[in-house]
Design a protein around this motif. Structure first.
Motif, PDB file in Angstrom:
ATOM      1  N   GLU A 121       0.844  -1.196   0.000  1.00  0.00           N
ATOM      2  CA  GLU A 121       0.000   0.000   0.000  1.00  0.00           C
ATOM      3  C   GLU A 121       0.882   1.250   0.000  1.00  0.00           C
ATOM      4  OE1 GLU A 121      -3.181   1.944   3.052  1.00  0.00           O
ATOM      5  OE2 GLU A 121      -3.400  -0.205   2.659  1.00  0.00           O
ATOM      6  N   ASP A 122       1.873   1.276   0.889  1.00  0.00           N
ATOM      7  CA  ASP A 122       2.793   2.420   0.983  1.00  0.00           C
ATOM      8  C   ASP A 122       4.105   2.174   0.249  1.00  0.00           C
ATOM      9  OD1 ASP A 122       1.087   3.899   2.720  1.00  0.00           O
ATOM     10  OD2 ASP A 122       1.784   2.691   4.411  1.00  0.00           O
ATOM     11  N   PHE A 123       4.500   0.926   0.115  1.00  0.00           N
ATOM     12  CA  PHE A 123       5.783   0.572  -0.492  1.00  0.00           C
ATOM     13  C   PHE A 123       5.737  -0.884  -0.927  1.00  0.00           C
ATOM     14  CE2 PHE A 123       6.095  -1.106   3.707  1.00  0.00           C
ATOM     15  CZ  PHE A 123       6.876  -2.239   3.585  1.00  0.00           C
ATOM     16  N   ILE A 124       6.718  -1.242  -1.755  1.00  0.00           N
ATOM     17  CA  ILE A 124       6.949  -2.637  -2.130  1.00  0.00           C
ATOM     18  C   ILE A 124       8.429  -2.901  -1.897  1.00  0.00           C
ATOM     19  CG2 ILE A 124       6.968  -4.306  -4.016  1.00  0.00           C
ATOM     20  CD1 ILE A 124       4.680  -2.607  -5.260  1.00  0.00           C
ATOM     21  N   LEU A 125       8.742  -3.988  -1.250  1.00  0.00           N
ATOM     22  CA  LEU A 125      10.125  -4.323  -0.952  1.00  0.00           C
ATOM     23  C   LEU A 125      10.646  -5.338  -1.968  1.00  0.00           C
ATOM     24  CD1 LEU A 125      12.440  -3.856   1.077  1.00  0.00           C
ATOM     25  CD2 LEU A 125      11.576  -5.818   2.364  1.00  0.00           C
ATOM     26  N   ALA A 126      11.858  -5.116  -2.428  1.00  0.00           N
ATOM     27  CA  ALA A 126      12.512  -6.041  -3.355  1.00  0.00           C
ATOM     28  C   ALA A 126      13.972  -6.205  -2.928  1.00  0.00           C
ATOM     29  CB  ALA A 126      12.436  -5.522  -4.786  1.00  0.00           C
ATOM     30  N   ASN A 127      14.543  -7.316  -3.327  1.00  0.00           N
ATOM     31  CA  ASN A 127      15.959  -7.576  -3.064  1.00  0.00           C
ATOM     32  C   ASN A 127      16.636  -7.819  -4.406  1.00  0.00           C
ATOM     33  OD1 ASN A 127      18.470  -8.389  -2.184  1.00  0.00           O
ATOM     34  ND2 ASN A 127      17.703  -9.758  -0.608  1.00  0.00           N
ATOM     35  N   ASN A 128      17.748  -7.142  -4.630  1.00  0.00           N
ATOM     36  CA  ASN A 128      18.482  -7.230  -5.890  1.00  0.00           C
ATOM     37  C   ASN A 128      19.952  -7.433  -5.535  1.00  0.00           C
ATOM     38  OD1 ASN A 128      19.311  -4.775  -8.405  1.00  0.00           O
ATOM     39  ND2 ASN A 128      19.157  -6.954  -8.678  1.00  0.00           N
ATOM     40  N   PRO A 129      20.314  -8.686  -5.176  1.00  0.00           N
ATOM     41  CA  PRO A 129      21.678  -8.926  -4.691  1.00  0.00           C
ATOM     42  C   PRO A 129      22.736  -8.517  -5.707  1.00  0.00           C
ATOM     43  CG  PRO A 129      20.473 -11.000  -4.972  1.00  0.00           C
ATOM     44  CD  PRO A 129      19.533  -9.895  -5.297  1.00  0.00           C
ATOM     45  N   GLU A 130      23.854  -8.086  -5.162  1.00  0.00           N
ATOM     46  CA  GLU A 130      24.961  -7.649  -6.003  1.00  0.00           C
ATOM     47  C   GLU A 130      25.978  -8.771  -6.159  1.00  0.00           C
ATOM     48  OE1 GLU A 130      27.051  -5.359  -2.219  1.00  0.00           O
ATOM     49  OE2 GLU A 130      26.268  -4.200  -3.886  1.00  0.00           O
TER      50      GLU A 130
END
Length: 179
Positions: A121-130
């Motif tokens: 609703e306020d944000f979406i979390l994602a992970n994009n490992p390096e």
């Protein structure tokens, strides 16, 4: 594109094209982009204004007990949460830092929820490992052999797929925890 740095002295140094570490070709690229497609600021309101995607590329140094010190990353997430109204609606918050497995689901998501934000609703979390080598991080970033994006929501897939399209690397979409 806007780069945000909390240390004003580092911002001044970077704007003067003085990079505090060695990274092949980074000085030339910074010289090319600074003031054109890229700005650097210590003003969080400028950094978050109308953004759709926020990448967290923050050091996670080793604590005395050998675990990753996530305090800098948690502080950055809190700073974003405090200023989330500046962002475009429902920004994608992308963890790009090196973190222990399951940190997104077990540490970062609960942290954001504890700050009175609502996921999806306020944000979406994602992970994009390096997958970056020290001293060759810029080269590795610009020429990835693969890009992994973890999320439990479909929205970041489209946004991040568009951002990474120019890299001509295979994209792997996984769950938040798997990434």
């Amino acid at each position: 594109l806007v780069g945000y740095e909390i240390d004003e002295k580092k911002v001044t140094s970077l704007k003067d094209l003085k990079i505090p570490f060695y990274e092949k070709d980074l000085d030339e690229t910074l010289k090319e982009l600074l003031g054109k497609n890229f700005t650097i600021t210590a003003d969080i309101t400028q950094a978050l204004k109308d953004v759709n995607v926020v990448f967290y590329c923050i050091g996670t140094p080793m604590s005395e007990d050998g675990s990753a010190n996530l305090s800098f990353l948690l502080k950055a997430l809190k700073d974003t949460a405090t200023n989330i109204s500046l962002c475009a609606k429902k920004p994608v918050l992308v963890i790009k830092s090196t973190v222990p497995p399951s940190s997104s689901k077990e540490v970062f998501l609960p942290h954001l929820l504890s700050l009175n934000l609502k996921e999806n609703e306020d944000f979406i979390l994602a992970n994009n490992p390096e997958f970056l080598r020290e001293g060759f991080a810029y080269e590795d970033f610009m020429n990835p052999d693969r890009i992994v994006i973890g999320t439990d929501n479909a929205k970041p897939i489209n946004e991040l797929e568009l951002l990474y399209k120019a890299f001509n690397a295979e994209l792997f979409f996984t769950s938040l925890n798997t990434a």
